[in-house]
Design an enzyme around this catalytic site. Structure first.
Site, PDB file in Angstrom:
ATOM      1  N   SER A   1     -28.795 -38.668   5.447  1.00 38.12           N
ATOM      2  CA  SER A   1     -28.530 -37.641   4.410  1.00 38.12           C
ATOM      3  C   SER A   1     -28.565 -36.242   5.014  1.00 38.12           C
ATOM      4  CB  SER A   1     -29.519 -37.768   3.250  1.00 38.12           C
ATOM      5  OG  SER A   1     -30.849 -37.858   3.694  1.00 38.12           O
TER       6      SER A   1
ATOM      7  N   SER B   1       0.834  -1.212   0.000  1.00 31.70           N
ATOM      8  CA  SER B   1       0.000   0.000   0.000  1.00 31.70           C
ATOM      9  C   SER B   1       0.861   1.251   0.000  1.00 31.70           C
ATOM     10  CB  SER B   1      -0.930  -0.009   1.217  1.00 31.70           C
ATOM     11  OG  SER B   1      -1.804  -1.118   1.177  1.00 31.70           O
TER      12      SER B   1
ATOM     13  N   LYS C   1      11.986  -1.640   1.188  1.00 27.51           N
ATOM     14  CA  LYS C   1      12.550  -1.288   2.505  1.00 27.51           C
ATOM     15  C   LYS C   1      14.064  -1.460   2.532  1.00 27.51           C
ATOM     16  CE  LYS C   1       8.229  -2.479   4.830  1.00 27.51           C
ATOM     17  NZ  LYS C   1       7.569  -3.103   6.002  1.00 27.51           N
TER      18      LYS C   1
END
Length: 642
Positions: free
Chosen positions: A554, A50, A178
């Site tokens: 079932s 972001s 970074k």
């Protein structure tokens, strides 16, 4: 009227309104014909995706002054960047994203430079949101895979890289971010590139562009970094401006148009509307409609602005035909000489996106192109370990698992492999009960048996069998908890029908597990397969004209609905034997509840496995209010009244 654009200068320039209009037109014309690049940012949690996009928006002057002021204020309030602007806040719009400092949803942003327009999808890094990353990647031309220089290549880096390559994105930027936090170390950069190169080679990724950068500081984003003079490659923005876009190559393939809508404004016009997936079409071209295989020629190509002499991939048009042939939504119009394949069984890669695991044999909705069909997934051939890329055996797929499976659809559909045509090779699976998207898939090829197995015509059909027995075939499906009285009531119903001269057969849950289903256990997946097999047998028995009675717990609505849809209209009757759990447990004829409560019987319905009661059963009998005999009489009356 004139305007002084340089008032107060020695050489004022006067521009007429006409000249301004001309300049605006030229500007608009220039920007209208810019190419558009769609790309995604992906990678592990907190790699700076972001922040990178926020920096791109900032450096390309796509932030208004009031937005910048608000961003500076919010950055101080959040305080995560030591007083500097937190560019991630431009993209992370959800409150939860800002609170946690992570991306959850896919955030799309538009920006432009003098050379190109861009749509970027900021995709989340958390493993639980992998499905959102797949959504963003499905329409991308390029992927920016971020790596935190401190962390190096992580599991999620590998998972996203595998998915990017799987989805056909061949232009990949490895953004090692970074770098400011590792002292802009050239050694660390090359160490990460070497590590990633080994994995990229394993998955078949032939090339990628590694760029050392700092999203926060703006190093190698829009301008060359002075802190890393050892890097001589392009900046990220420079590469984005020059990267190839895939749109033009689609025109080089054979013509394909999935029909989205039959356009019938009046009795004199009938056209077939959709967006051209690949190829080129012209009036007079021979075309084939699939799956029917009917052929004709294109009479005209109709648009709002008038008829066209030619239409190409990406254009939305309406085609009219020279002949009246059947064509509906979901069909695919193809070049007559180069049709795509049609089949009902495929091998495919599946990316599972739901919290609930995949259940082999369970019916899902499969949406491919403009068509939606019912499909079932067999047991996976294998699941892919994204760290080692080994193929490991698996009976199901859990959240974010990637596996190769066989898929069977309820009817033949036109398709192409995903590698050849993503529009006709990519699909999603939808849960029929919740309408949630549970998986994304990529078709590899049709299974040979889908082409080699055909229905054999028979002279004595189901109508003849039923007429011989003078009865209407039916499946009477008893469902309810263990101990509810299903088998007892079903047995009484069969005795009464037999006494009336009806031809019946009773399929009991315990009995079929001695033979037909003796290989199945009681996991959710095995229960689904148990009911699938019984449903197929029951359908074959109705073909013989019988009234079939079944007594099975079932527990899942999806499987009961699957059996209902196997039958002809009006031939399925669901009987809910409604007995409260405490009453059924108190009876405990077989001692099963006692074992389940003691922990000695796993996956027992009502205790540690769920029972989904019918929502609209044809018949409901409450065994607290009715005796078995009374319940049986009521059911027999309903069967005979059909």
């Amino acid at each position: 009227m004139t305007t002084d654009l340089n008032a107060g200068t020695q050489d004022p320039v006067y521009v007429t309104d006409a000249l301004i209009a001309e300049d605006i037109d030229a500007y608009l014309e220039k920007h209208q014909h810019k190419t558009m690049l769609r790309f995604i940012t992906c990678g592990s949690v907190d790699d700076g995706k972001s922040t990178l996009i926020g920096r791109l928006l900032y450096d390309t002057k796509m932030i208004f002054e009031d937005q910048l002021a608000s961003l500076e204020k919010d950055s101080k309030a959040v305080g995560t960047q030591g007083g500097e602007i937190d560019f991630a806040l431009l993209v992370d719009g959800l409150a939860a994203e800002r609170e946690q400092g992570i991306t959850i949803d896919v955030a799309y942003r538009f920006f432009a430079t003098e050379k190109r327009k861009f749509i970027v999808a900021d995709t989340p890094g958390h493993e639980q949101y992998t499905r959102n990353m797949v959504t963003g990647a499905s329409t991308a031309d390029l992927a920016v895979i971020l790596i935190d220089a401190r962390q190096g290549v992580l599991t999620q880096t590998r998972r996203h890289s595998y998915l990017v390559h799987l989805l056909g994105i061949r232009n990949v930027v490895l953004a090692i971010n970074k770098m400011d936090l590792v002292g802009y170390s050239q050694e660390r950069f090359y160490e990460i590139v070497k590590d990633y190169s080994h994995f990229a080679q394993q998955i078949g990724m032939e090339t990628f562009l590694p760029i050392p950068m700092s999203g926060l500081k703006g190093e190698n984003i829009a301008a060359k970094s002075t802190a890393m003079p050892w890097y001589q490659g392009p900046t990220l923005l420079q590469h984005l401006e020059e990267a190839p876009v895939n749109d033009t190559r689609l025109q080089d393939y054979a013509f394909r148009l999935p029909v989205q809508w039959v356009n019938r404004p009046n009795l004199d016009f009938r056209g077939f509307a959709g967006q051209i997936a690949t190829g080129v079409v012209r009036p007079g071209d021979a075309i084939r409609v699939l799956p029917s295989g009917k052929t004709t020629t294109v009479k005209s190509i109709v648009t709002w602005d008038g008829d066209l002499a030619q239409a190409v991939a990406g254009q939305s048009v309406t085609l009219t035909f020279a002949d009246e042939i059947d064509c509906s939504r979901g069909d695919v119009i193809t070049a007559a000489a180069e049709p795509c394949e049609v089949a009902d069984q495929f091998e495919a890669t599946l990316v599972w996106m739901d919290e609930a695991a995949m259940l082999p044999g369970r019916p899902y909705l499969l949406k491919i192109g403009t068509q939606t069909v019912t499909a079932t997934v067999t047991e996976p051939k294998y699941e892919v370990n994204v760290n080692t890329l080994e193929h490991r055996a698996s009976k199901t797929l859990g959240l974010n698992a990637i596996g190769v499976v066989n898929i069977s659809t309820d009817r033949a559909i036109p398709f192409e492999s995903y590698a050849a045509n993503p529009d006709l090779g990519g699909f999603i699976l939808i849960d029929r009960m919740t309408n949630a998207t549970v998986a994304a898939g990529l078709i590899h090829f049709a299974l040979r048996r889908s082409q080699n197995i055909h229905w054999q015509a028979v002279d004595v059909n189901r109508e003849a069998h039923a007429a011989q027995k003078t009865q209407k075939p039916a499946v009477v499906w008893f469902t309810g908890l263990s101990g509810s009285g299903k088998s007892t009531i079903a047995n009484l119903v069969e005795k009464k029908l037999h006494a009336l001269g009806k031809h019946t057969f009773l399929l009991d849950g315990d009995n079929v597990r001695h033979g037909l289903n003796r290989d199945l256990g009681f996991t959710d997946a095995d229960r689904v397969e148990n009911i699938r097999r019984v449903g197929e047998v029951a359908r074959l028995m109705t073909d013989a004209g019988l009234i079939v009675l079944t007594a099975f717990i079932s527990p899942f609505r999806s499987e009961r609905r699957m059996v209902r849809e196997l039958m002809a209209e009006g031939e399925f009757m669901e009987v809910f034997v409604n007995t409260p759990l405490d009453v059924a447990e108190a009876r405990d004829v077989k001692g099963l509840y006692k074992k389940a409560r003691a922990g000695n019987l796993k996956n027992f319905t009502g205790i540690d496995s769920p029972y989904e009661a019918p929502e609209a059963a044809e018949i409901t009998v409450n065994t607290v209010e009715l005796s078995a005999e009374e319940a049986a009489d009521r059911i027999v009356a309903a069967i005979l009244a059909r």
